[in-house]
Enzyme design. Structure first.
Site, PDB file in Angstrom:
ATOM      1  CB  SER A 138      -0.850  -0.005   1.279  1.00 30.83           C
ATOM      2  OG  SER A 138      -1.417   1.273   1.516  1.00 30.83           O
ATOM      3  CE1 TYR A 151      -4.111  -2.522   5.357  1.00 32.95           C
ATOM      4  CE2 TYR A 151      -3.357  -0.277   4.988  1.00 32.95           C
ATOM      5  CZ  TYR A 151      -3.839  -1.471   4.502  1.00 32.95           C
ATOM      6  OH  TYR A 151      -4.049  -1.638   3.143  1.00 32.95           O
ATOM      7  CB  THR A 188     -12.027  -2.716  -2.267  1.00 31.92           C
ATOM      8  OG1 THR A 188     -11.213  -2.373  -1.146  1.00 31.92           O
ATOM      9  CG2 THR A 188     -11.219  -2.643  -3.546  1.00 31.92           C
TER      10      THR A 188
HETATM   11  N1  LIG Z   1      -8.662  -0.851  -1.129  1.00 31.73           N
HETATM   12  C1  LIG Z   1      -7.651  -0.062  -0.789  1.00 31.73           C
HETATM   13  O1  LIG Z   1      -7.810   1.174  -0.577  1.00 31.73           O
HETATM   14  C2  LIG Z   1      -6.269  -0.618  -0.700  1.00 31.73           C
HETATM   15  C3  LIG Z   1      -6.037  -1.963  -0.475  1.00 31.73           C
HETATM   16  N2  LIG Z   1      -4.759  -2.424  -0.362  1.00 31.73           N
HETATM   17  C4  LIG Z   1      -4.500  -3.829  -0.109  1.00 31.73           C
HETATM   18  O2  LIG Z   1      -5.074  -4.627  -1.122  1.00 31.73           O
HETATM   19  C5  LIG Z   1      -5.337  -5.926  -0.622  1.00 31.73           C
HETATM   20  C6  LIG Z   1      -6.748  -6.350  -1.012  1.00 31.73           C
HETATM   21  O3  LIG Z   1      -7.672  -5.541  -0.310  1.00 31.73           O
HETATM   22  P1  LIG Z   1      -9.070  -5.069  -0.902  1.00 31.73           P
HETATM   23  O4  LIG Z   1      -9.397  -5.823  -2.111  1.00 31.73           O
HETATM   24  O5  LIG Z   1      -9.042  -3.606  -0.962  1.00 31.73           O
HETATM   25  O6  LIG Z   1      -9.997  -5.473   0.307  1.00 31.73           O
HETATM   26  P2  LIG Z   1     -11.305  -6.398   0.420  1.00 31.73           P
HETATM   27  O7  LIG Z   1     -11.675  -6.343   1.846  1.00 31.73           O
HETATM   28  O8  LIG Z   1     -12.291  -6.024  -0.611  1.00 31.73           O
HETATM   29  O9  LIG Z   1     -10.760  -7.852   0.051  1.00 31.73           O
HETATM   30  C7  LIG Z   1      -9.910  -8.581   0.876  1.00 31.73           C
HETATM   31  C8  LIG Z   1     -10.098 -10.058   0.598  1.00 31.73           C
HETATM   32  O10 LIG Z   1      -9.173 -10.770   1.423  1.00 31.73           O
HETATM   33  C9  LIG Z   1      -9.867 -11.863   2.026  1.00 31.73           C
HETATM   34  N3  LIG Z   1      -9.241 -12.216   3.290  1.00 31.73           N
HETATM   35  C10 LIG Z   1      -9.252 -11.525   4.454  1.00 31.73           C
HETATM   36  N4  LIG Z   1      -8.607 -12.207   5.407  1.00 31.73           N
HETATM   37  C11 LIG Z   1      -8.164 -13.356   4.828  1.00 31.73           C
HETATM   38  C12 LIG Z   1      -7.440 -14.460   5.308  1.00 31.73           C
HETATM   39  N5  LIG Z   1      -7.059 -14.548   6.589  1.00 31.73           N
HETATM   40  N6  LIG Z   1      -7.138 -15.454   4.447  1.00 31.73           N
HETATM   41  C13 LIG Z   1      -7.542 -15.392   3.162  1.00 31.73           C
HETATM   42  N7  LIG Z   1      -8.258 -14.374   2.660  1.00 31.73           N
HETATM   43  C14 LIG Z   1      -8.559 -13.366   3.481  1.00 31.73           C
HETATM   44  C15 LIG Z   1     -11.299 -11.349   2.229  1.00 31.73           C
HETATM   45  O11 LIG Z   1     -12.212 -12.408   2.415  1.00 31.73           O
HETATM   46  C16 LIG Z   1     -11.494 -10.572   0.940  1.00 31.73           C
HETATM   47  O12 LIG Z   1     -11.981 -11.392  -0.082  1.00 31.73           O
HETATM   48  C17 LIG Z   1      -5.096  -5.857   0.889  1.00 31.73           C
HETATM   49  O13 LIG Z   1      -3.823  -6.403   1.187  1.00 31.73           O
HETATM   50  C18 LIG Z   1      -5.104  -4.365   1.177  1.00 31.73           C
HETATM   51  O14 LIG Z   1      -4.332  -4.035   2.304  1.00 31.73           O
HETATM   52  C19 LIG Z   1      -3.676  -1.597  -0.516  1.00 31.73           C
HETATM   53  C20 LIG Z   1      -3.865  -0.278  -0.732  1.00 31.73           C
HETATM   54  C21 LIG Z   1      -5.157   0.324  -0.840  1.00 31.73           C
HETATM   55  C1  LIG Z   2      -8.256   3.517   6.376  1.00 37.13           C
HETATM   56  C2  LIG Z   2      -8.341   3.036   4.962  1.00 37.13           C
HETATM   57  C3  LIG Z   2      -7.086   2.333   4.502  1.00 37.13           C
HETATM   58  C4  LIG Z   2      -7.271   1.823   3.128  1.00 37.13           C
HETATM   59  C5  LIG Z   2      -6.222   0.919   2.648  1.00 37.13           C
HETATM   60  C6  LIG Z   2      -4.963   1.554   2.184  1.00 37.13           C
HETATM   61  O1  LIG Z   2      -3.923   0.912   2.205  1.00 37.13           O
HETATM   62  C7  LIG Z   2      -4.994   2.878   1.692  1.00 37.13           C
HETATM   63  C8  LIG Z   2      -3.886   3.675   1.701  1.00 37.13           C
HETATM   64  C9  LIG Z   2      -3.976   4.959   1.085  1.00 37.13           C
HETATM   65  C10 LIG Z   2      -3.212   6.002   1.249  1.00 37.13           C
HETATM   66  C11 LIG Z   2      -2.239   6.234   2.328  1.00 37.13           C
HETATM   67  C12 LIG Z   2      -2.116   7.707   2.442  1.00 37.13           C
HETATM   68  C13 LIG Z   2      -1.057   8.348   2.778  1.00 37.13           C
HETATM   69  C14 LIG Z   2       0.263   7.786   3.026  1.00 37.13           C
HETATM   70  C15 LIG Z   2       1.216   8.919   3.151  1.00 37.13           C
HETATM   71  C16 LIG Z   2       2.312   9.107   2.427  1.00 37.13           C
HETATM   72  C17 LIG Z   2       2.796   8.230   1.380  1.00 37.13           C
HETATM   73  C18 LIG Z   2       4.049   8.812   0.723  1.00 37.13           C
HETATM   74  C19 LIG Z   2       4.517   7.902  -0.369  1.00 37.13           C
HETATM   75  C20 LIG Z   2       5.640   8.535  -1.161  1.00 37.13           C
HETATM   76  O2  LIG Z   2       5.354   9.443  -1.955  1.00 37.13           O
HETATM   77  O3  LIG Z   2       6.769   8.089  -1.014  1.00 37.13           O
END
Ligand SMILES: NC(=O)C1=CN([C@@H]2O[C@H](COP(=O)(O)OP(=O)(O)OC[C@H]3O[C@@H](n4cnc5c(N)ncnc54)[C@H](O)[C@@H]3O)[C@@H](O)[C@H]2O)C=CC1
Ligand SMILES: CCCCCC(=O)/C=C/C=C\C/C=C\C/C=C\CCCC(=O)O
Length: 259
Positions: A138, A151, A188
């Site tokens: 992320s 996180y 998501t």
């Molecule tokens: N949506 C966002 O803003 C961002 C998401 N991410 C990362 O992307 C990845 C996917 O997240 P999203 O699709 O956004 O969330 P989501 O909540 O829509 O999907 C997550 C999926 O992971 C599964 N899951 C949760 N715990 C599990 C476990 N113990 N074993 C197997 N499966 C499990 C859930 O059942 C779900 O299908 C995560 O690692 C999240 O941290 C990174 C940056 C931003």
């Molecule tokens: C609480 C919702 C969390 C959603 C999941 C997630 O991972 C979203 C992250 C989104 C943004 C994080 C925002 C700021 C981080 C700050 C600085 C990053 C600088 C990166 C760089 O330019 O080097």
């Protein structure tokens, strides 16, 4: 097609980004094992993918990435069914600042576990054919996201682990590339955490500042992240790379060269 004949595993594949990564791999010719703890959503996704791609292109395997036994068996089943393993995506992740040990267990320990289990099949030093591992971190793996410190810590851990594994692989000759995707906010279900005191706990008061950050950074569509993912899978020159996916586009992160 670019990935014709290749076999992939995606964790957390039942919805959100994992579903998107699985679909883009399928569109490009790969076979995909969909691993997720959510059985109903996983089975229903498999049914709809069967209609589009036929029943032989995917497997749904219920799997909690916290369980060594389930994870090992799921990868074994993938290799037995499809014959090989070329692409591994550690995507499953959660936000939970209250049960923060679970967040560490899923987000960081799950990625380490998945990577080591994948190595058993992919590592050229142990009879595998090499390939690529893409770990989903992320932007919060590169800088702090104030309302979710644990996180943030897990995602920094995923970044450090993946970069170290990329170097270990190069030095030792595993034949595996290791890359990272670091998206900003994506539309998501994980974003629902923001409205949940049961998940944010003592940081619930920071909801407004996170919302402000969201307004500044914008919220991506899943498709914007899946394109970046495909780039890291296909581009053989990318190894140890962290691709930030931002509203203004994708950009590789630079790191200080200390070691
Ligand atoms: N949506 C966002 O803003 C961002 C998401 N991410 C990362 O992307 C990845 C996917 O997240 P999203 O699709 O956004 O969330 P989501 O909540 O829509 O999907 C997550 C999926 O992971 C599964 N899951 C949760 N715990 C599990 C476990 N113990 N074993 C197997 N499966 C499990 C859930 O059942 C779900 O299908 C995560 O690692 C999240 O941290 C990174 C940056 C931003
Ligand atoms: C609480 C919702 C969390 C959603 C999941 C997630 O991972 C979203 C992250 C989104 C943004 C994080 C925002 C700021 C981080 C700050 C600085 C990053 C600088 C990166 C760089 O330019 O080097």
């Amino acid at each position: 097609m670019a990935l014709e004949g290749k076999v992939a595993v995606v964790t957390g594949a039942a919805q959100g980004l994992g579903k998107g990564f699985s679909e883009i791999l399928l569109k490009n010719g790969a076979k995909v094992a969909l691993l997720d703890v959510a059985e109903v959503a996983g089975k229903s996704l498999k049914e709809s993918l069967d209609e589009q791609y036929g029943p032989d292109r995917t497997l749904f395997i219920p799997c909690d990435v916290q369980s060594q036994q389930q994870f090992k068996a799921a990868i074994q089943k993938t290799v037995e069914t499809f014959g090989q393993l070329d692409i591994f995506c550690n995507n499953a992740g959660i936000i939970n600042e209250v049960d923060w040990e679970k967040a560490v267990s899923v987000n960081l320990m799950g990625v380490v576990r998945g990577t080591y289990l994948a190595l058993e099949h992919m590592n050229k030093l142990s009879g595998g054919q090499g390939g690529v591992i893409v770990n989903i971190a992320s932007i919060a793996g590169l800088g702090p996201l104030l309302s979710v410190p644990v996180y943030t810590a897990t995602k920094h851990g995923v970044v450090g682990f993946t970069r170290a594994m990329a170097d270990a692989s190069k030095e030792s000759g595993y034949g595996i590339r290791f890359n990272l995707i670091c998206p900003t906010f994506v539309q998501t279900d994980i974003l629902n955490a923001l409205q949940s005191p049961a998940i944010l706990g003592q940081f619930s008061n920071l909801e407004d500042s996170t919302k402000k950050l969201m307004e500044q950074h914008g919220i991506l569509d899943v498709s914007q992240v899946t394109e970046a993912f495909l780039q890291l899978v296909l581009d053989e020159t990318k190894d140890g790379a962290a691709l930030m996916v931002l509203s203004k586009g994708s950009q590789y992160s630079t790191f200080p060269s200390i070691i």
